[in-house]
Design an enzyme around this catalytic site. Structure first.
Site, PDB file in Angstrom:
ATOM      1  N   LYS A   1       0.846  -1.194   0.000  1.00 59.32           N
ATOM      2  CA  LYS A   1       0.000   0.000   0.000  1.00 59.32           C
ATOM      3  C   LYS A   1       0.885   1.249   0.000  1.00 59.32           C
ATOM      4  CE  LYS A   1      -3.841  -2.485   2.033  1.00 59.32           C
ATOM      5  NZ  LYS A   1      -4.511  -2.954   3.247  1.00 59.32           N
TER       6      LYS A   1
ATOM      7  N   GLN B   1      -4.419  -2.132   9.828  1.00 56.33           N
ATOM      8  CA  GLN B   1      -4.299  -3.374   9.060  1.00 56.33           C
ATOM      9  C   GLN B   1      -4.745  -4.574   9.894  1.00 56.33           C
ATOM     10  OE1 GLN B   1      -3.336  -3.718   5.715  1.00 56.33           O
ATOM     11  NE2 GLN B   1      -3.947  -5.842   6.012  1.00 56.33           N
TER      12      GLN B   1
ATOM     13  N   ASP C   1     -10.903   2.729   4.695  1.00 58.52           N
ATOM     14  CA  ASP C   1     -11.209   1.310   4.566  1.00 58.52           C
ATOM     15  C   ASP C   1     -12.713   1.091   4.410  1.00 58.52           C
ATOM     16  OD1 ASP C   1      -9.266  -0.536   4.715  1.00 58.52           O
ATOM     17  OD2 ASP C   1      -9.214  -0.692   6.895  1.00 58.52           O
TER      18      ASP C   1
END
Ligand code: NAD
Length: 288
Positions: free
Chosen positions: A54, A98, A121
């Protein structure tokens, strides 16, 4: 092989380029540069790899990203305190905790503490609720990427049978809602579903997000179906999806490869969400 390959890598590169030019325009117009803060707790190698991928994608697109790497024994309140700091920082527009996280941390609690405006997200309760009531704001990355792949096939979901295997909050649930909003007739399958093949065999659009290597084989697929394989499984050091590619690609009309299908799209949609979030935060700050 009859299936056409749904090349997520190529489509993701296009979306990344779009996000890069949108970010550059924001910098030029308003002097702001969209930025992400990724939070990695512990040393899970797969999570470390995703966070690195990412960060690299943000770098390629000329966007800032910071990674906060906390030790595996970090207590939950410390993670929440970091999120509170990041929520307050005007130079951070997206926050990405994460998963998976160590057992002392409840992921839902973490997501509930991220400012909905920075929830790139799309997994927090506000963005999930917005999706469910049909007024999406920040849409979860993997489901958004799946819908872009589907759009790329030119297959209109209206009236089609769509079958989703998996009901996780990250993939299965939101993608089924998006397919429903796109007017498909959606069937949701999970571990308690009886006779999986009777459902998959009707699917014009089949999304498989179970995390079980080769769960779906060619004999379970309707000829000509669009098959989107979300699974990432490591078998003898090799990455394979949830769909048995050799048999499935002999039957399907379109199929995503693993790797190179859904994975790169997830990252591209994160970039897009971060740029969208940054622009929205800039306008909101000007109107207070
Ligand atoms: P999860 O374990 O949270 O959920 C799996 C779901 O599949 C569950 O709802 C379960 O009911 C269902 N399931 C499991 N086995 C089944 C079976 N035999 N029959 C029917 N249903 C079954 O997993 P997740 O987070 O949704 O991820 C699913 C897979 O997708 C994993 O392999 C994960 O690594 C991968 N993934 C990939 C990306 C990407 O960007 N490519 C993103 C997220 C997840």
């Amino acid at each position: 092989m009859t299936a056409r390959i749904l090349d997520g890598k190529a489509l993701a590169a296009q979306i990344e380029a779009e996000a890069a030019s949108q970010a550059a325009a924001l910098t030029q117009r308003y002097g702001m540069s969209p930025a992400l803060a990724a939070i990695l707790v512990g040393d899970d190698p797969a999570s470390a790899l995703y966070v690195r991928r990412k960060a690299e994608a943000f770098g390629r697109a000329g966007l800032r990203s910071e990674t906060f790497h906390l030790s595996a024994d970090t207590p939950e309140p410390e993670v929440l305190a970091l999120i509170a700091d990041l929520n307050a920082r005007a130079d951070i527009h997206g926050i990405l905790p994460q998963q998976p996280m160590p057992p002392q941390i409840t992921p839902r609690t973490v997501f509930e503490h991220v400012d909905p405006a920075k929830d790139v997200d799309g997994l927090g309760p506000i963005n999930m609720a917005a999706l469910l009531v049909g007024r999406p704001r920040l849409v979860p990355n993997t489901p958004a990427g799946i819908m872009r792949l589907l759009q790329h096939t030119g297959v209109d979901p209206t009236g089609k049978e769509a079958v989703v295997i998996g009901r996780s909050v990250i993939v299965g649930r939101p993608v089924a809602v998006l397919l429903l909003q796109a007017n498909a007739t959606v069937t949701w399958c999970h571990t308690k579903t009886r006779d999986l093949a009777s459902h998959t065999g009707r699917a014009d659009i089949l999304v498989v997000a179970a995390g079980k290597a080769r769960l779906v084989t060619g004999s379970m697929i309707k000829p000509g179906a669009v098959v989107i394989d979300v699974g990432i499984n490591r078998i003898e050091g090799k990455l394979v999806g949830d769909v048995d590619f050799p048999s499935a690609s002999a039957v399907a009309g379109w199929i995503t490869p693993v790797p190179g299908g859904v994975g790169p799209m997830t990252i591209a949609m994160l970039l897009k969400n971060t740029v969208q979030a940054a622009e929205a935060q800039f306008h909101a700050a000007r109107h207070v």
